[in-house]
Design a protein around this motif. Structure first.
Motif, mmCIF file in Angstrom:
data_model
loop_
_atom_site.group_PDB
_atom_site.id
_atom_site.type_symbol
_atom_site.label_atom_id
_atom_site.label_comp_id
_atom_site.label_asym_id
_atom_site.label_seq_id
_atom_site.Cartn_x
_atom_site.Cartn_y
_atom_site.Cartn_z
ATOM 1 N N LEU A 229 10.206 34.456 17.744
ATOM 2 C CA LEU A 229 11.009 34.752 18.919
ATOM 3 C C LEU A 229 11.511 36.189 18.885
ATOM 4 C CD1 LEU A 229 12.304 33.518 21.484
ATOM 5 C CD2 LEU A 229 14.284 32.962 20.073
ATOM 6 N N GLN A 230 11.925 36.569 17.701
ATOM 7 C CA GLN A 230 12.432 37.925 17.527
ATOM 8 C C GLN A 230 11.338 38.941 17.837
ATOM 9 O OE1 GLN A 230 14.237 38.103 13.746
ATOM 10 N NE2 GLN A 230 15.771 39.623 14.318
ATOM 11 N N ARG B 190 10.709 39.143 21.554
ATOM 12 C CA ARG B 190 11.786 39.885 22.218
ATOM 13 C C ARG B 190 11.616 41.384 22.007
ATOM 14 N NH1 ARG B 190 16.616 35.804 20.759
ATOM 15 N NH2 ARG B 190 16.582 34.566 22.668
ATOM 16 N N LYS C 249 9.020 42.671 24.268
ATOM 17 C CA LYS C 249 9.474 42.756 25.646
ATOM 18 C C LYS C 249 10.279 44.025 25.878
ATOM 19 C CE LYS C 249 11.627 39.888 29.186
ATOM 20 N NZ LYS C 249 12.402 38.666 29.428
ATOM 21 N N THR C 250 11.087 44.364 24.910
ATOM 22 C CA THR C 250 11.923 45.562 25.073
ATOM 23 C C THR C 250 11.100 46.835 24.999
ATOM 24 O OG1 THR C 250 12.430 45.444 22.730
ATOM 25 C CG2 THR C 250 14.042 44.490 24.225
ATOM 26 N N SER D 62 5.542 42.563 33.140
ATOM 27 C CA SER D 62 5.945 42.225 31.773
ATOM 28 C C SER D 62 5.435 40.843 31.412
ATOM 29 C CB SER D 62 7.458 42.264 31.651
ATOM 30 O OG SER D 62 8.015 41.301 32.513
#
Length: 317
Positions: free
Chosen positions: A246-247, A250, A253-254, A303
DNA sequence: CTAAAGTTTACAGTTACTTCA
DNA sequence: ACTGAAGTAACTGTAAACTTT
């Protein structure tokens, strides 16, 4: 201590065994389900074999833990109470005077050749057989009364001594063990028969079964504990892995600019079986996104991967 | 039929004894 | 010989199921 255990068929449910006790007996197998219900009464009425460390290890990878347990037999509770006998106590007393080892005897049972009244090569043997004849007679006369009189009698009513502990002989232990495999509880008749056969007091047989059940339960608790511990470890590991994933997602995505340069990924989901297939194209993300926006109606946004629906050849499972 | 008393059994927890390293 | 740990026979207290009165 080497313990015997075979892990049975996980598909066999507990109720299956309860419904078919005879089958259990034939197979000499029993299912121990490690679920919320394993402590239930029905299961407690069952036989359980002991567990090896190997099996404990296996338990962690094979979730449905099944101990190869023994068939249970329903306890025949409360048979009609026989008439009471006032002099019965004396018969047991007199027997015990001869059947028990002398007070303060600390000799090694193996060395001494006798650890208990039934051990065979004993100086008590002659006396024992004589006593036994007497016992058989009394038994015939007062079979169940004897049990009642001796039941729960502490040693202080024998010889006026405090309790002394007899070590059961190997033969006696083995025999009791065999009986326990057949049924882990005894009805009064079985108890009497066993006691008679082993030259023990019914109370001793009763206590042995109680302790044996306690040991079985303890072993089972240990196995359950081990299994749950492993489950916990597995789940913790899985959780850690998912958190990490998950990290990473994320972080991806950033980092949009970087992500935009990556080859576009299209996720294709089959509406019937909901399987997701991934295809990566060599076209730029921008163009693919624009193209897919029309088909998926997700508005693009640039995205993340695009999702489209198409049937796969697989049937839903 | 019901309630109280009595009996029997299983179980949990504990103690005491034996054996062994 | 002594000692602590482990195993286990035996005990106590309690609850539940059942029977008798």
């Amino acid at each position: 201590m080497e313990l015997a255990l075979s892990l049975g068929d996980a598909s066999r449910s507990l109720t299956n065994f309860i419904d078919k006790p005879q089958k259990i007996k034939d197979n000499m197998g029993f299912c121990m389900g490690l679920g919320a219900s394993f402590k239930e009464k029905s299961q407690e009425k069952t036989q359980q074999q002991e567990i090896t460390s190997e099996d404990v290890r296996r338990a962690s990878s094979d979730p449905p833990v099944q101990l190869d347990l023994l068939p249970f037999s329903p306890v025949q509770r409360h048979p009609p109470p026989p008439p009471s006998s006032s002099n019965l106590r004396f018969s047991w007393l007199s027997e015990n005077l001869n059947l028990c080892e002398p007070a303060g005897s600390n000799r090694n049972p193996e060395e001494a050749g006798v650890s208990s009244p039934n051990s065979g090569v004993s100086s008590f043997q002659m006396e024992l057989s004589m006593q036994r004849n007497k016992r058989d007679f009394e038994m015939a006369m007062n079979e169940v009364e004897g049990e009642r009189a001796s039941s729960r009698a502490s040693d202080d009513d024998e010889n006026g001594l405090t309790r002394k502990k007899l070590r059961l002989s190997k033969e006696q232990s083995a025999f009791l063990e065999e009986s326990f495999k057949e049924h882990n509880t005894l009805n009064p008749k079985q108890k009497l028969a066993l006691a008679k056969q082993l030259n023990l007091r019914p109370r001793q047989v009763e206590v042995w079964f109680q302790n044996r059940r306690a040991r079985t339960k303890l072993k089972q608790t240990e196995v359950d504990c081990e299994y749950l511990k492993r489950c916990c470890e597995t789940l913790t590991e899985e959780n850690r892995r998912l958190q990490k994933e998950l990290q990473e997602l994320r972080a991806l995505k950033t980092c949009q600019p970087f992500y935009m340069q990556l080859p576009a990924t299209t996720l294709t989901m089959c509406p019937s079986c909901e399987r997701v297939a991934t295809t990566t194209t060599t076209t730029t993300a921008a163009t693919t996104t624009a193209a897919n926006a029309t088909t998926t109606g997700n508005g693009g946004g640039g995205s993340g991967p695009n999702l489209s629906l198409s049937n796969c050849s697989k049937q839903p499972s």
